[in-house]
Design a protein around this motif. Structure first.
Motif, PDB file in Angstrom:
ATOM      1  N   ARG A   1      -0.300   7.639  -8.241  1.00 51.99           N
ATOM      2  CA  ARG A   1      -0.758   6.278  -8.568  1.00 51.99           C
ATOM      3  C   ARG A   1      -1.046   6.167 -10.050  1.00 51.99           C
ATOM      4  N   ASN A   2      -1.729   7.195 -10.563  1.00 52.17           N
ATOM      5  CA  ASN A   2      -2.122   7.165 -11.968  1.00 52.17           C
ATOM      6  C   ASN A   2      -0.903   7.239 -12.891  1.00 52.17           C
TER       7      ASN A   2
ATOM      8  N   LEU B   1      -1.072   4.080  -1.909  1.00 52.85           N
ATOM      9  CA  LEU B   1      -2.441   4.006  -1.376  1.00 52.85           C
ATOM     10  C   LEU B   1      -2.470   4.461   0.075  1.00 52.85           C
ATOM     11  N   ALA B   2      -1.300   4.413   0.702  1.00 49.32           N
ATOM     12  CA  ALA B   2      -1.184   4.867   2.091  1.00 49.32           C
ATOM     13  C   ALA B   2       0.167   5.550   2.264  1.00 49.32           C
TER      14      ALA B   2
ATOM     15  N   GLY C   1      -7.465  12.402 -17.895  1.00 56.84           N
ATOM     16  CA  GLY C   1      -8.080  13.439 -18.732  1.00 56.84           C
ATOM     17  C   GLY C   1      -7.893  13.216 -20.214  1.00 56.84           C
TER      18      GLY C   1
ATOM     19  N   HIS D   1       0.834  -1.215   0.000  1.00 60.18           N
ATOM     20  CA  HIS D   1       0.000   0.000   0.000  1.00 60.18           C
ATOM     21  C   HIS D   1       0.863   1.257   0.000  1.00 60.18           C
TER      22      HIS D   1
ATOM     23  N   PHE E   1      -1.681  -1.301 -10.857  1.00 62.43           N
ATOM     24  CA  PHE E   1      -2.032  -2.328  -9.860  1.00 62.43           C
ATOM     25  C   PHE E   1      -2.644  -3.565 -10.519  1.00 62.43           C
TER      26      PHE E   1
ATOM     27  N   SER F   1      -3.661  13.764  -0.379  1.00 59.59           N
ATOM     28  CA  SER F   1      -4.500  12.700  -0.943  1.00 59.59           C
ATOM     29  C   SER F   1      -4.600  12.824  -2.475  1.00 59.59           C
ATOM     30  N   ASN F   2      -4.797  14.042  -2.967  1.00 56.19           N
ATOM     31  CA  ASN F   2      -4.922  14.238  -4.410  1.00 56.19           C
ATOM     32  C   ASN F   2      -3.600  13.992  -5.143  1.00 56.19           C
TER      33      ASN F   2
ATOM     34  N   PRO G   1      -8.170   3.925 -16.114  1.00 55.75           N
ATOM     35  CA  PRO G   1      -7.114   4.809 -15.556  1.00 55.75           C
ATOM     36  C   PRO G   1      -6.831   6.017 -16.446  1.00 55.75           C
TER      37      PRO G   1
ATOM     38  N   ALA H   1      -3.132  10.341  -5.475  1.00 56.60           N
ATOM     39  CA  ALA H   1      -3.969   9.798  -6.560  1.00 56.60           C
ATOM     40  C   ALA H   1      -3.286  10.011  -7.907  1.00 56.60           C
ATOM     41  N   LYS H   2      -2.718  11.191  -8.090  1.00 52.40           N
ATOM     42  CA  LYS H   2      -2.036  11.490  -9.359  1.00 52.40           C
ATOM     43  C   LYS H   2      -0.778  10.625  -9.514  1.00 52.40           C
TER      44      LYS H   2
ATOM     45  N   LEU I   1      -9.022   7.629 -18.071  1.00 49.27           N
ATOM     46  CA  LEU I   1     -10.104   8.580 -17.826  1.00 49.27           C
ATOM     47  C   LEU I   1      -9.658   9.628 -16.812  1.00 49.27           C
ATOM     48  N   TYR I   2      -8.978   9.137 -15.758  1.00 53.25           N
ATOM     49  CA  TYR I   2      -8.553  10.042 -14.684  1.00 53.25           C
ATOM     50  C   TYR I   2      -7.291  10.824 -15.046  1.00 53.25           C
TER      51      TYR I   2
END
Lengths: 407, 224
Positions: B85-86, B58-59, B116, B53, B91, B78-79, B111, B82-83, B113-114
Motif C-alpha cells: 500500500r505504501n 486493504l483486503a 522510514g 479494497h 488513497f 498483513s505486513n 505515508p 501494508a508495505k 513516515l512509514y
C-alpha cells in the motif's frame, strides 16, 4: 521505527482529550511508585535502626552454657560432668586464637544497701570484654570495668539506669559507694536507658568476675560469652569448642545437650529474614497499588484504541504495518507510565530528603533510598508499562483497516 | 506495449457473518495498464468498494489471484500488504480522512513516515507536493481549519507524496459541493495527463465520464 517526535504531541493530545481518566491513571502510577519507594526507604531505615538493637550482641558472638550430659562417656555416667569454671573460660583465648573477647557471666542475688535502705537485687560478674560483647552503652561520665580493676580485684560496680533512679534519683551516682552484701563497692558507671532495657543479662549491677568470686566464693561459670574472628564459621567453631570441653569436662563430643550455644548470627539471620519479609510485604502493598495503576493505564489505552480505530485504519491504509501500530500504542502506554513513574519518584525523593532532615522517633530510623531500590523500581515500572500497553497495543495492531475505515 | 499494473484473475470475495456467507464479488477479471484512467462505476452495494479494497491491498480475495506491479499480492501477509500500500497505492477517500490533531504538512508527510524517511526529507517532499496543489499557504493549518475542497486537495497531496503507481479514489467528490468537486476531478484529470494511473470508484456517472475507461459493476460482477 516510528518517529517519537511526531508521536509525543499526539500522545499529549490524546491524554488531553481524556484529562480525567489520564490524570487518574498517572496519579495511580505515581502513587504506586511513591508508595513502593517510601515503604522501601522507611523499611530500610527501620531495619538499620532496629537490627543492631534487636540482635543486641556483637557480630560473631556466642552465649554458651553447660548442661548435664545426656549420654555416658569414657566411664562417666550420663548426667555426671565436671562443671566449667571461670578459669576455664578465661583460658579460652590462649587455646583458641580465633577468640577475640570472652567474659564469664555469673549471677546471684545480693543485698544492696545505700543510705540505710536495703534492696534485694541481682549482681552479675563479668570481665572487661563484656561491654563489647553485649554492646552496652554508658551514660556520660561513666566508665566500664577495665583490666586494671580486674587485676587489682577492685570493688567497682556498673549499675543500670533503673537502679540509678532507685538509689540516687537525680543525684550524682558516679563515685558513690554502695554496699553489696555489706562489702563497699564504688559506682563507676551507669548504663544508658536503652542499654538498661536491652542488655542480655538483666542484672541490676555488673561487677568484675574477681569481685564476684570473692563475694560468693563461686568459681563455676554457668554462662559465658565470647566473640570469634569473623573468618571462622559458627558451626565449625561450635564443634571445636564442644570437642575441647568434652575432653575437659568428661562428656561425649557428640552430646549436643551437654554444651548449649546461642550465636548472634542465628538471631541476625532471623532478623534479616524477618525484615526481608517486612520489606517484601511493603513492596507487595506498593505493587498492588501499581497494579491498580497499570490496569488504569491499560483501561485508558483500550479507550484510546477504541476511539482511534478509524485513525489506526487510516494509518494502516497509508502503509503502517501491524508492528508499527503496536509500537505506537505501546509507546503511548510507556509514556503515561513514565510520566507517572517520574512524578512518583520525584515526590518520594523529596519526601525522603525531607524526612532525613526532621527528627523522627528513634525506632523509625532514618529513611533512605538505595540505588538497588531505585533500579528495581525502574525495572518494575518498565514491566508495568509493558503490561499496561501490550494488550491494547496488540488489539490495535490487529484492527482490520477496511472495518476501521468504514466506521 | 503497455505495462499492466493491475491484473485480477477470477477473483471472488466472500464475507462470513455468523452462519451466513455473503458473496460480495465473484468471477472478477480485470486488467489495468500503467497510465490508465479508470472509473469503477456501480450503485451502492454493488461490490465496488470491496473491489477497491482488494485493488488497494486493504483486503485479500477469497479466491483468485491479484497481481500488482507483477507481484501476487493476494498471497501477501498483513505486513507485506501494508508495505505494498505504501509503495504502490495512494488513497483518496470520500471523507478526506485527515487527522485533525495534525497540521496539513504532517498529514501529507504521514505515508513517508512509514517508509522510514527522515523528518526533514519528509517535510520537504510534502511541502513540494502541497505547493504543486496550491496549498503552500496552509502548511501549518490544522485540517479542520480548511474547507472541504481544500481538505480533499490535502488528501490528494497525501496520496501523491509517495509518488505511487496508482491513485485510488473512493467517491472523491461525495462530500464536496459541485464547484469543489469539479476542482478535485480536474486535479485527477491533470494527474492522469501527468502519467499517473488513476482509478475512481464512484456511483456518479458524471464523475465516471472523466475516465478513459468505465468498468460497471453490479451484484458483485463486472458488467460487460
Amino acid at each position: 521505527m516510528l518517529h517519537i517526535k511526531i508521536l509525543i504531541p499526539q500522545i499529549i493530545h490524546d491524554l488531553w482529550l481524556h484529562k480525567l481518566r489520564s490524570s487518574l491513571a498517572i496519579f495511580c502510577i505515581a502513587f504506586g511508585i511513591f508508595a513502593v519507594l517510601m515503604l522501601s526507604a522507611l523499611g530500610k531505615g527501620f531495619y538499620d535502626a532496629n537490627n543492631a538493637e534487636m540482635v543486641g550482641l556483637a557480630d560473631d558472638a556466642f552465649i554458651i552454657w553447660q548442661n548435664k550430659s545426656s549420654m555416658s562417656s569414657r566411664g562417666y555416667p550420663k548426667g555426671k560432668v565436671r562443671w566449667i569454671t571461670i578459669g576455664d573460660v578465661l583460658e579460652l583465648p590462649r587455646i583458641f586464637s580465633d577468640i577475640i573477647w570472652v567474659s564469664p557471666i555469673v549471677s546471684q542475688s545480693a543485698v544492696l544497701s545505700y543510705k540505710g535502705r536495703a534492696y534485694s537485687k541481682s549482681v552479675t560478674g563479668v570481665s572487661s570484654d563484656y561491654i563489647g560483647l553485649d554492646k552496652i552503652k554508658l551514660t556520660p561520665g561513666s566508665r566500664f570495668i577495665n583490666q586494671f580493676d580486674m587485676d587489682n580485684a577492685a570493688n567497682v560496680a556498673v549499675i543500670t539506669w533503673r537502679m540509678k533512679e532507685i538509689l540516687f534519683g537525680n543525684d550524682q551516682a558516679i563515685g558513690v559507694k554502695v554496699l553489696i552484701n555489706n562489702i563497699p563497692f564504688t559506682v563507676i558507671g551507669v548504663l544508658s536507658k536503652d542499654s538498661s532495657k536491652n542488655h542480655m543479662f538483666s542484672g541490676d549491677l555488673l561487677i568484675s568476675y574477681k569481685s564476684y568470686m570473692s563475694l560468693y566464693n563461686e568459681h563455676q561459670a554457668y554462662f559465658f560469652m565470647l566473640q570469634t574472628n569473623p573468618d571462622i564459621k559458627p558451626e565449625q567453631f561450635k564443634l571445636m569448642l564442644r570437642s575441647y570441653f568434652a575432653e575437659k569436662c568428661h562428656f561425649d563430643k557428640s552430646d549436643d545437650q551437654a554444651l548449649g550455644f546461642w550465636a548472634s548470627s542465628d538471631m541476625s539471620d532471623f532478623i534479616k529474614w524477618f525484615f526481608i519479609g517486612v520489606q517484601m510485604f511493603l513492596w507487595f502493598c506498593g505493587l498492588m497499588i501499581l497494579a491498580v495503576g497499570s490496569i488504569g493505564v491499560a483501561n485508558i489505552m483500550f479507550l484510546i484504541v477504541t476511539e482511534k480505530t478509524y485513525e489506526i485504519g487510516l494509518r494502516k491504509a497509508v502503509g503502517a504495518t501491524d508492528r508499527q501500530i503496536l509500537f505506537q500504542i505501546f509507546f503511548e502506554s510507556l509514556f503515561i507510565v513514565g510520566i507517572g513513574g517520574f512524578l512518583g519518584m520525584g515526590a518520594s525523593y523529596f519526601m525522603v530528603m525531607f524526612l532525613q532532615h526532621v527528627t523522627l522517633p528513634g525506632w523509625i530510623g532514618v529513611p533512605y533510598l538505595s540505588w538497588v531500590t531505585i533500579l528495581t523500581t525502574i525495572l518494575t515500572l518498565g514491566l508495568v508499562g509493558m503490561f499496561a500497553g501490550f494488550f491494547p497495543a496488540k488489539r490495535a495492531s490487529e484492527i482490520d483497516p477496511v472495518e476501521a475505515l468504514m466506521m | 506495449m503497455s505495462e499492466k499494473i493491475i491484473q485480477i484473475h477470477d477473483v471472488g470475495k466472500t464475507y462470513h457473518t455468523g452462519k451466513i456467507d455473503f458473496e460480495a464479488l465473484r468471477n472478477i477479471n480485470l486488467e489495468i495498464e500503467k497510465g490508465d484512467y479508470v472509473a469503477i462505476l456501480g450503485p451502492s452495494g454493488s461490490g465496488k468498494s470491496t473491489l477497491m479494497h482488494i485493488i488497494g491491498c486493504l483486503a485479500t480475495p477469497t479466491v483468485g489471484s491479484y497481481f500488482l506491479a507483477g507481484k501476487e499480492v493476494s498471497k501477501f501477509t498483513s505486513n507485506d500488504l501494508a508495505k505494498a500500500r505504501n509503495l504502490y497505492i495512494g488513497f483518496v477517500f470520500q471523507k478526506f480522512n485527515l487527522m485533525p490533531q495534525m497540521t496539513v504538512l504532517d498529514n501529507v508527510s504521514l505515508p513517508l513516515l512509514y517508509r522510514g524517511i527522515k523528518t526533514e526529507e519528509r517535510r520537504s517532499k510534502a511541502k513540494e507536493v502541497l505547493e504543486q496543489l496550491g496549498l503552500a499557504s496552509h502548511l501549518m493549518h490544522r485540517s479542520n481549519e480548511l474547507s472541504g475542497g481544500q481538505q480533499q486537495r490535502v488528501a490528494v497531496a497525501r496520496a501523491l507524496v509517495t509518488n505511487p503507481e496508482v491513485i485510488l479514489a473512493d467517491e472523491p467528490t461525495g462530500n464536496l459541493d459541485s464547484k469543489s468537486g469539479e476542482g478535485v476531478i480536474n486535479l485527477f484529470n491533470q494527474l492522469h495527463e501527468g502519467g499517473k494511473t488513476v482509478i475512481l470508484v464512484t456511483h456518479d456517472t458524471a464523475v465516471a465520464k472523466n475516465a478513459n475507461r468505465i468498468i460497471q459493476i453490479q451484484d458483485g460482477t463486472i458488467r460487460v
